[in-house]
Design an enzyme around this catalytic site. Structure first.
Site, PDB file in Angstrom:
ATOM      1  N   LYS A   1      46.406  58.350  73.135  1.00 14.49           N
ATOM      2  CA  LYS A   1      45.692  59.713  73.367  1.00 14.49           C
ATOM      3  C   LYS A   1      43.903  59.491  74.248  1.00 14.49           C
ATOM      4  CE  LYS A   1      43.109  60.530  69.683  1.00 14.49           C
ATOM      5  NZ  LYS A   1      41.795  61.166  70.180  1.00 14.49           N
TER       6      LYS A   1
ATOM      7  N   GLY B   1      39.316  55.650  68.782  1.00 14.78           N
ATOM      8  CA  GLY B   1      38.966  57.087  68.577  1.00 14.78           C
ATOM      9  C   GLY B   1      40.128  57.543  69.913  1.00 14.78           C
TER      10      GLY B   1
ATOM     11  N   GLY C   1      45.518  54.610  68.232  1.00 20.19           N
ATOM     12  CA  GLY C   1      46.745  53.942  68.411  1.00 20.19           C
ATOM     13  C   GLY C   1      47.556  53.901  67.310  1.00 20.19           C
TER      14      GLY C   1
ATOM     15  N   ASP D   1      46.579  63.920  63.615  1.00 20.48           N
ATOM     16  CA  ASP D   1      46.930  63.789  64.804  1.00 20.48           C
ATOM     17  C   ASP D   1      48.537  63.490  65.611  1.00 20.48           C
ATOM     18  OD1 ASP D   1      46.565  61.270  64.427  1.00 20.48           O
ATOM     19  OD2 ASP D   1      45.134  60.981  65.731  1.00 20.48           O
TER      20      ASP D   1
END
Length: 287
Positions: A8, A96, A99, A134
């Site tokens: 992302k 960041g 992954g 996340d």
């Protein structure tokens, strides 16, 4: 079972406040992209085994993948079978880009498909949230507003088709360090997340790109200012706009022309080995 594990980027990242529990309330626009790992799950071996070439796996310590599998089987009320999970890595670590979370999300999606196909996506997201903030977004994918610690998700209109050029310099940035700097000061500029949502709803790629913003950039220590050099290079090569993703150090630029984006990749790779071309990915997990 084999599945892609896309990563992302944060199209917008804002930090609202530090919470009493030590976490932070966030407001982010998150986007899944096509740069991905591959996760294979097999029912074999003894206990839980994780295999990943070139990835350090500490002995005697549970990985996120193992913890997620244990939480999943506890949630569906059955014993965990022997599992061997194999990761084929393409997404750089500590970048960041989420992954690692993407890998765990792909594992959870496969476990649901094989062992609990009737489990609602929201329940799978709750299971993932027990492992990482996340994880819910990485399970769902697409384009979404993420609030709270990242677990409160609102689907947004898809990002118009475009190309991402991602470039990771050869250093990492400790996430706790950045949060501590945010806590110790006052952020001056906030991303226009409402405006970005409106631009997405209108299918306005340039409107979305013009609102890319990550508040971590405002307090980035000087030793990491190569991030800004990469941003300038992306803009000089035709990016509509560029920003750091998450807590960095990966910088991404949005391009509206494939040829321009591919040329930027070729130029940046002369200096930065970890440079990638990617596209937006739509919602992954649908009931």
């Amino acid at each position: 079972m084999k599945q892609s594990a896309p990563c992302k980027v944060n199209l917008a990242l804002d930090i609202l406040r530090r919470r009493a529990d030590g976490y932070h309330d966030m407001r982010m626009v998150m986007q899944t992209i096509s740069l991905c790992d591959t996760v294979t799950v097999e029912e074999r071996g003894e206990g839980f085994t994780l295999q990943a070439a070139g990835v350090f796996i500490p002995e005697g310590k549970k990985t996120l993948e193992q913890r997620a599998a244990e939480v999943f089987f506890a949630a569906i009320g059955r014993a965990m079978p022997p599992l061997t999970v194999t990761l084929e890595k393409q997404v750089p670590a500590y970048a960041g880009l989420g992954g690692g979370s993407g890998d765990v999300a792909a594992l959870l999606r496969q476990l649901r498909q094989h062992y609990a196909p009737d489990l609602p996506t929201e329940e799978l997201e709750r299971i993932g949230f027990q492992v990482g903030s996340d994880m819910p977004f990485c399970i769902r994918g697409g384009t979404a507003l993420a609030e709270g610690r990242g677990e409160v998700l609102t689907d947004l209109s898809p990002l118009p088709d475009c190309w991402f050029v991602l470039c990771k310099p050869d250093f990492g940035i400790p996430t706790p360090t950045l949060f501590a700097l945010v806590d110790g000061g006052e952020l001056q500029e906030r991303p226009d997340i409402d405006g970005m949502q409106a631009a997405l709803a209108a299918g306005d790629l340039h409107g979305v790109a013009s609102r890319l913003k990550n508040v971590f950039e405002e307090i980035l220590p000087e030793e990491y200012h190569e991030v800004f050099s990469i941003k300038r290079k992306l803009l000089s090569m035709g990016a509509l706009q560029a920003a750091m993703s998450g807590s960095g150090p990966t910088v991404f630029g949005i391009f509206d022309a494939e040829e321009t984006a591919q040329r930027a990749v070729e130029i940046l790779r002369q200096t930065y080995d970890q440079t990638y071309l990617a596209r937006p990915v739509s919602k992954i997990c649908v009931d």
